[in-house]
Design a protein around this motif. Structure first.
Motif, mmCIF file in Angstrom:
data_model
loop_
_atom_site.group_PDB
_atom_site.id
_atom_site.type_symbol
_atom_site.label_atom_id
_atom_site.label_comp_id
_atom_site.label_asym_id
_atom_site.label_seq_id
_atom_site.Cartn_x
_atom_site.Cartn_y
_atom_site.Cartn_z
ATOM 1 N N ALA A 249 -87.471 6.442 20.249
ATOM 2 C CA ALA A 249 -86.178 6.553 20.926
ATOM 3 C C ALA A 249 -85.715 7.996 21.035
ATOM 4 O O ALA A 249 -86.017 8.837 20.179
ATOM 5 N N ALA A 250 -84.989 8.257 22.112
ATOM 6 C CA ALA A 250 -84.240 9.500 22.272
ATOM 7 C C ALA A 250 -82.771 9.129 22.408
ATOM 8 O O ALA A 250 -82.436 8.125 23.055
ATOM 9 N N VAL A 251 -81.915 9.909 21.804
ATOM 10 C CA VAL A 251 -80.468 9.749 21.976
ATOM 11 C C VAL A 251 -79.950 11.080 22.499
ATOM 12 O O VAL A 251 -80.178 12.127 21.885
ATOM 13 N N LEU A 252 -79.290 11.048 23.655
ATOM 14 C CA LEU A 252 -78.861 12.290 24.282
ATOM 15 C C LEU A 252 -77.493 12.119 24.928
ATOM 16 O O LEU A 252 -77.109 11.023 25.340
ATOM 17 N N SER A 253 -76.770 13.219 25.021
ATOM 18 C CA SER A 253 -75.440 13.171 25.635
ATOM 19 C C SER A 253 -75.559 13.463 27.123
ATOM 20 O O SER A 253 -74.816 14.275 27.672
ATOM 21 N N GLY A 254 -76.504 12.799 27.775
ATOM 22 C CA GLY A 254 -76.790 13.059 29.179
ATOM 23 C C GLY A 254 -76.193 12.024 30.095
ATOM 24 O O GLY A 254 -75.321 11.239 29.715
ATOM 25 N N ASN A 255 -76.691 12.016 31.324
ATOM 26 C CA ASN A 255 -76.197 11.046 32.306
ATOM 27 C C ASN A 255 -77.309 10.195 32.899
ATOM 28 O O ASN A 255 -77.050 9.302 33.683
ATOM 29 N N ARG A 256 -78.548 10.496 32.560
ATOM 30 C CA ARG A 256 -79.680 9.749 33.102
ATOM 31 C C ARG A 256 -80.644 9.394 31.975
ATOM 32 O O ARG A 256 -80.962 10.234 31.138
ATOM 33 N N ASN A 257 -81.106 8.160 31.987
ATOM 34 C CA ASN A 257 -82.065 7.736 30.963
ATOM 35 C C ASN A 257 -83.136 6.838 31.559
ATOM 36 O O ASN A 257 -83.665 5.959 30.887
ATOM 37 N N PHE A 258 -83.442 7.047 32.831
ATOM 38 C CA PHE A 258 -84.476 6.252 33.470
ATOM 39 C C PHE A 258 -85.819 6.471 32.770
ATOM 40 O O PHE A 258 -86.077 7.527 32.187
ATOM 41 N N TYR B 285 -81.231 6.467 25.025
ATOM 42 C CA TYR B 285 -79.831 6.047 25.007
ATOM 43 C C TYR B 285 -78.897 7.230 25.294
ATOM 44 O O TYR B 285 -79.052 8.307 24.720
ATOM 45 N N LEU B 286 -77.943 6.970 26.177
ATOM 46 C CA LEU B 286 -76.892 7.943 26.454
ATOM 47 C C LEU B 286 -75.757 7.709 25.463
ATOM 48 O O LEU B 286 -75.357 6.571 25.229
ATOM 49 N N ALA B 287 -75.232 8.785 24.907
ATOM 50 C CA ALA B 287 -74.181 8.667 23.899
ATOM 51 C C ALA B 287 -73.365 9.946 23.871
ATOM 52 O O ALA B 287 -73.778 10.986 24.384
ATOM 53 N N SER B 288 -72.202 9.880 23.251
ATOM 54 C CA SER B 288 -71.368 11.071 23.104
ATOM 55 C C SER B 288 -72.048 12.042 22.148
ATOM 56 O O SER B 288 -72.851 11.643 21.298
ATOM 57 N N PRO B 289 -71.741 13.340 22.249
ATOM 58 C CA PRO B 289 -72.313 14.304 21.297
ATOM 59 C C PRO B 289 -72.109 13.936 19.828
ATOM 60 O O PRO B 289 -73.050 14.086 19.033
ATOM 61 N N PRO B 290 -70.921 13.440 19.425
ATOM 62 C CA PRO B 290 -70.806 13.045 18.014
ATOM 63 C C PRO B 290 -71.774 11.919 17.636
ATOM 64 O O PRO B 290 -72.331 11.920 16.537
ATOM 65 N N LEU B 291 -71.974 10.961 18.558
ATOM 66 C CA LEU B 291 -72.919 9.879 18.272
ATOM 67 C C LEU B 291 -74.358 10.378 18.243
ATOM 68 O O LEU B 291 -75.196 9.847 17.504
ATOM 69 N N VAL B 292 -74.659 11.396 19.053
ATOM 70 C CA VAL B 292 -75.997 11.991 19.013
ATOM 71 C C VAL B 292 -76.279 12.510 17.610
ATOM 72 O O VAL B 292 -77.362 12.291 17.042
ATOM 73 N N VAL B 293 -75.302 13.204 17.030
ATOM 74 C CA VAL B 293 -75.476 13.728 15.669
ATOM 75 C C VAL B 293 -75.622 12.580 14.676
ATOM 76 O O VAL B 293 -76.485 12.611 13.780
ATOM 77 N N ALA B 294 -74.805 11.529 14.837
ATOM 78 C CA ALA B 294 -74.849 10.392 13.906
ATOM 79 C C ALA B 294 -76.210 9.705 13.946
ATOM 80 O O ALA B 294 -76.787 9.368 12.901
ATOM 81 N N TYR B 295 -76.760 9.485 15.139
ATOM 82 C CA TYR B 295 -78.057 8.820 15.248
ATOM 83 C C TYR B 295 -79.201 9.725 14.786
ATOM 84 O O TYR B 295 -80.221 9.244 14.273
ATOM 85 N N ALA B 296 -79.041 11.026 14.979
ATOM 86 C CA ALA B 296 -80.045 11.949 14.442
ATOM 87 C C ALA B 296 -80.096 11.834 12.924
ATOM 88 O O ALA B 296 -81.180 11.824 12.306
ATOM 89 N N LEU B 297 -78.928 11.734 12.296
ATOM 90 C CA LEU B 297 -78.852 11.597 10.840
ATOM 91 C C LEU B 297 -79.438 10.269 10.385
ATOM 92 O O LEU B 297 -80.152 10.197 9.380
ATOM 93 N N ALA B 298 -79.142 9.191 11.139
ATOM 94 C CA ALA B 298 -79.661 7.865 10.780
ATOM 95 C C ALA B 298 -81.166 7.801 10.995
ATOM 96 O O ALA B 298 -81.881 7.084 10.274
ATOM 97 N N GLY B 299 -81.661 8.515 12.011
ATOM 98 C CA GLY B 299 -83.092 8.537 12.285
ATOM 99 C C GLY B 299 -83.613 7.328 13.010
ATOM 100 O O GLY B 299 -84.826 7.193 13.226
ATOM 101 N N THR B 300 -82.719 6.420 13.409
ATOM 102 C CA THR B 300 -83.133 5.209 14.097
ATOM 103 C C THR B 300 -81.975 4.638 14.898
ATOM 104 O O THR B 300 -80.798 4.864 14.557
ATOM 105 N N VAL B 301 -82.310 3.892 15.969
ATOM 106 C CA VAL B 301 -81.267 3.160 16.708
ATOM 107 C C VAL B 301 -81.162 1.740 16.162
ATOM 108 O O VAL B 301 -80.278 0.974 16.577
ATOM 109 N N ASP B 302 -82.058 1.389 15.253
ATOM 110 C CA ASP B 302 -82.071 0.058 14.641
ATOM 111 C C ASP B 302 -81.179 0.061 13.403
ATOM 112 O O ASP B 302 -81.640 -0.028 12.259
#
Length: 997
Positions: free
Chosen positions: A632-641, A653-670
């Motif tokens: 998975a990639a989590v990015l604060s972008g507008n396209r994820n095709f 997954y598109l997400a806000s910058p704070p959520l990008v940091v949170a998911y980076a810390l978690a290391g997973t979207v699961d």
């Protein structure tokens, strides 16, 4: 005013009654009128020609031999001061043109705008002076179209009837009526800007070969080109990442950058903002956007068309702007009025206030989902309501930015007090802001929510209570597939279970819990399905918004304080949209916490959002590919095709910058952030999402204390100075480009080879083979060459044959100036699904006559060599995504003559027409499957050979060689598009008409 060429249609092009605005027999009808009043002047006389627009252009060139917005990159002076320096010359030119122009029938509506202390700001074409009550009910976005028509009305390009159509919008918009529109300026980024400048250079050569004046090819409206699409995240997580990535950027792109710098000197009225300055849309928002133009004493609203679909971001500033194809933009640069269908407008009422902890990104993902469901393709969306007062300008810009994702032409926020505050914050002068407010109020284009609101009429209505918005992501494959944060874990498991599709990966149950252990630079590491391997704070959508950027920094700070650390195999990056972001992150003292989590600044550009993610570490890449991990990639972008962000991240997954940091810390979207800990703190205790999340008040305090007006002023005062690497580029002074046949970056395209002054005329298609057979939602990411060049692809073979090492392939985007590479990269997306392959995914097709499976380019070449036409079959939403000219140029170079689809994205359909490809739509309820088409048939499309016998939107018959016959709608939507088709495309059309003036 900025200079635009005048034009009209002649009967030799189309029936005069159908082409009154078509730019054909003359770009300068006023000189014709002058000649008619003076019997000594004839169209062939020297005196007559001396009145032509091109001669006026040449007179200005003599006075200002190097006017690229008047910028000398080595000059210490600001852009604006240099523009003021050349203003007297431009005004002299404008006065010359004004004396030649036909009389505006609305000249009586030209009104003075007085200054409070005496004198006047200038004059303007007054909407209130029309005394028509229908205007008071018009949406603000339509009023901008009306003002443009009123101001530009000459009864040649813009007729009085066009003004009447717009005033009567409530009745005319449902009828799909056509109007002309003249944008005030054009905006480019380097990926789309390079081919635009290549085309302009090539057009100059064509003019030369046809015996005309090549200097007629010059932008006639201001053109701003920001170099922001070339930087890649090669180096991440280190203090020297910015410098290292910029050095690599220049090494890869030196030839392209030198070409752009040549263009800034060879073409007038063109500003090139060098690499390392910022993202085009943030620079446009913070600096280039005028809101109101004051040119030669005439005031009018700023408006812009851009070759990037997210040009709509400027709509958040109250500037009408949207994306067009590079082909259309080139015509607009050359004075061609845009022909557009008068759009419907969806009124979107906002009320309430966002809850604590909810971000503008959550809001825009919610709005995107709502508008996608509502259906807004080809329409304007206009926001209004009490909730507007709660939305900062940056939040509005975030919503406007994603207009392409919800399908609208614009997501428009009319100018109000919030806009004026932002103009002051970003360093616009008090006098400029006063002029903007005075003009917009006087012309009924300003919204004052402190006053009673006149009820406006909209085509349809939507409403959203901001308090109902919840934290969200979108994905894993489309930006409008919103997932509430609280449902993320359950949605992820559903995606693993579901069959392959937009919400499915079809991972067997027994394989879903697989854990892959590997060594990362000597450290034990592991990956599972859903493991985050890219976490990127990127993209114009969010990096222009201080609230989410400082919010991300606060999350990083709290994580550091709790002792959390992002795993080293997660590739983290931060790419701000302008130097302003760097200034306020440093001012706040928060950048150091982002650095500690690996979110060091990697450069100033689009990076991950457009696929410039750089390579993953070899150990990570091997773990993914050898074990078929859905990373998975989590990015604060507008396209994820699919295939866009990175070839190895199937879930994006598109997400806000704070959520990008949170998911980076978690290391997973699961993960369920409400119930599961993100990790262990330094005290050994579990740390949860709520422990590191920043409150709305905390963020607001950080913004208030650290986002300062001086930061914007100092950043943009130095924007035209360039940087040492840019300033060292040496370019020739010639106005014709010297093509290098050995270059693999810049190549003369074949568009005008064997071109004559006679248009090729209309044509049908006979016995064509199907090159590709697609389902729904084929995006321009699938069609257009983008991202990295695969080592076994036809483009790679071409480069290797020319001595280019694999490590120097660069991206497709960086090679957009070479048609040979781009043709080979068309339909080269590794995730593309072609029904002819019967379930196999990838960039190949079946060569129908032989049954061989070939790369798309190789199959197309076979067809072309045999003199056989090809078509494409497609489902709904064909061509959605970015406004990529190569998504139309590429198929044209492959020999595609027509595309038959259930529906088209607006810009892509227009681009197909611009390249001479016929767009056709199946009738409602019909498609490839219902008609029993396999793609193995041969297709004949019955179109008249006389353009006068074709009408916009008419029905045509398509027949196959096995006896099937069905009716389609031909999607030439306007008379002007029919003219383009008659000429073989928009660029040959413009050349022939420039020569005939």
């Amino acid at each position: 005013m900025y200079i635009t060429a005048y034009s009209s249609a002649s009967s030799s092009l189309l029936r005069a009654s159908r082409a009154s605005r078509i730019f054909h027999s003359s770009l300068n009808p006023s000189s014709r009128a002058f000649a008619a009043s003076n019997p000594k002047l004839s169209p062939s006389s020297t005196a007559y020609r001396s009145l032509s627009f091109s001669s006026a252009v040449r007179s200005v060139r003599c006075a200002v031999p190097r006017w690229s917005h008047g910028v000398d990159w080595r000059s210490p002076y600001s852009l604006r001061s240099q523009i003021r320096a050349v203003a007297p010359v431009i005004e002299q030119f404008q006065r010359k043109i004004a004396t030649m122009a036909p009389e505006n029938p609305f000249k009586g509506n030209l009104t003075s705008l007085p200054k409070p202390g005496g004198g006047e700001f200038g004059k303007f074409y007054s909407l209130p002076s029309l005394n028509d009550p229908r205007i008071d009910k018009l949406p603000y976005s339509i009023r901008i179209l009306l003002e443009s028509a009123l101001r530009n009305c000459d009864n040649f390009q813009v007729k009085k009837e066009d003004v009447d159509k717009i005033i009567d919008w409530e009745k005319t918009s449902p009828k799909q009526v056509e109007i002309p529109f003249k944008p005030a300026r054009v905006l480019l980024q380097d990926f789309t800007g390079v081919p635009a400048v290549v085309d302009l250079a090539c057009m100059r050569d064509a003019m030369n070969r046809l015996g005309s004046d090549s200097n007629k090819i010059n932008p006639l409206v201001p053109v701003d080109l920001v170099v922001d699409h070339s930087v890649q995240v090669d180096v991440a997580g280190s203090e020297n990442a910015v410098q290292a990535n910029m050095e690599l950027e220049f090494k890869r792109n030196k030839e392209r950058f030198a070409f752009l710098k040549w263009g800034s000197t060879a073409f007038h009225n063109m500003l090139v903002v060098p690499p390392g300055s910022g993202i085009v849309h943030q620079v446009n928002l913070e600096y280039l956007g005028r809101v109101v133009f004051n040119n030669d004493g005439i005031l009018y609203p700023d408006s812009v068309v851009g070759t990037d679909s997210h040009t709509t971001m400027i709509d958040g500033l109250g500037v009408a702007g949207w994306g067009v194809g590079g082909i259309e933009a080139e015509a607009a640069m050359l004075g061609q009025p845009m022909s557009m269908v008068l759009p419907g407008v969806v009124g979107f009422k906002l009320s309430g206030k966002l809850r604590d902890g909810v971000t503008a990104t959550d809001l825009v993902l919610t709005v995107t989902q709502m508008l996608r469901k509502h259906g807004v393709v080809g329409k304007f969306v206009e926001f209004y309501g009490d909730g507007m007062a709660e939305l900062a300008l940056a939040d509005r810009a975030t919503i406007a930015n994603m207009s392409p994702e919800y399908g609208a032409t614009m997501g428009f926020f009319p100018v109000d007090h919030v806009t004026l505050q932002y103009l002051k914050l970003t360093g616009r002068s008090d006098e400029t802001v006063a002029m903007v407010e005075a003009y917009l109020r006087a012309n009924n284009l300003f919204v004052d929510y402190n006053e009673p609101q006149q009820e406006r009429v909209y085509s349809s209505y939507l409403q959203l209570d901001l308090s109902e918005v919840e934290p969200s992501l979108s994905g894993p494959k489309r930006p409008h597939d919103r997932v509430p944060l609280k449902e993320m874990k359950a949605d992820w498991h559903a995606c693993l279970d579901n069959k392959v599709g937009f919400k499915g990966f079809a991972i067997p149950k027994e394989a879903q819990g697989k854990v892959v252990k590997f060594s990362f630079h000597g450290q034990p590491a592991e990956l599972k399905h859903g493991s985050v391997v890219i976490a990127a704070i990127t993209s114009c959508t969010n990096t222009s918004n201080p609230t989410v950027m400082l919010g991300a920094a606060l999350v990083a700070k709290k994580a550091c304080e709790h002792g959390l650390q992002v795993k080293p195999w997660v590739k983290t990056s931060l790419a701000p949209g302008s130097g302003v972001v760097t200034k306020y992150l440093k001012q706040s003292g928060l950048q150091k916490y982002l650095n500690q989590q690996g979110f060091n600044i990697v450069g100033y550009g689009c990076t991950t959002c457009i696929g410039n993610s750089g390579d993953l570490d070899e150990s990570v890449a091997s773990a993914i590919t050898e074990n078929d991990i859905v990373a998975a990639a989590v990015l604060s972008g507008n396209r994820n095709f699919e295939g866009r962000v990175h070839a190895l991240t199937r879930a994006n997954y598109l997400a806000s910058p704070p959520l990008v940091v949170a998911y980076a810390l978690a290391g997973t979207v699961d993960i369920d952030f409400d119930k599961e800990p993100i990790g262990k703190g330094k005290d050994g205790k579990d740390v949860y999402f709520k422990d590191i999340w920043a409150s709305t008040d905390e963020i607001a305090e950080a913004v208030q204390s650290n986002v300062l007006s001086d930061m914007f002023k100092s950043t943009y005062e130095s924007i035209t100075k360039g940087n040492p690497m840019w300033n060292q580029l040496s370019v020739p002074a010639s106005t014709l480009y010297s093509w290098d046949s050995s270059s693999t970056y810049i190549h003369e395209p074949p568009y005008f080879k064997n071109m004559t002054m006679n248009p090729p005329g209309a044509h049908g298609v006979k016995d064509a083979y199907c090159l590709l057979n697609f389902g729904d939602s084929i995006t321009t990411d699938h069609i257009s060459p983008a991202g990295s060049i695969h080592k076994d692809s036809p483009a790679a073979k071409y480069l290797l044959e020319r001595g280019v090492d694999r490590k120097d392939f660069n991206s497709y985007g960086s090679r957009r100036g070479n048609d040979e590479v781009m043709a080979r990269g068309t339909f080269a997306n590794i995730r593309i699904v072609n029904k002819l392959l019967k379930g196999e995914v990838g960039p190949k097709t079946i060569h129908v006559p032989t049954g061989e499976k070939l790369y798309v380019f190789d199959a197309a070449s076979r067809y072309k060599e045999a003199g056989q036409d090809t078509i494409i079959l497609a489902g709904a939403e064909y061509g959605s995504g970015s406004s990529r000219d190569w998504a139309a140029k590429g198929p044209m170079l492959l020999g595609v003559k027509a595309v038959i689809a259930k529906s088209f994205e607006r810009i892509h359909r227009s681009n197909l027409v611009g390249m001479g490809i016929i767009p056709l739509c199946f009738k409602a309820g019909e498609d490839v499957d219902t008609l029993g088409l396999t793609g193995h048939e041969r297709y004949t499309i019955d179109l008249p050979n006389n353009i006068s016998e074709i009408r916009p939107g008419q029905d045509v018959t398509v027949k196959t060689d096995d006896g099937k016959s069905f009716t389609c709608t031909v999607r030439f939507d306007t008379e002007v598009e029919l003219a383009y088709f008659d000429h073989g495309g928009i660029l040959p059309y413009v050349i022939r008409n420039l020569i005939k003036q």
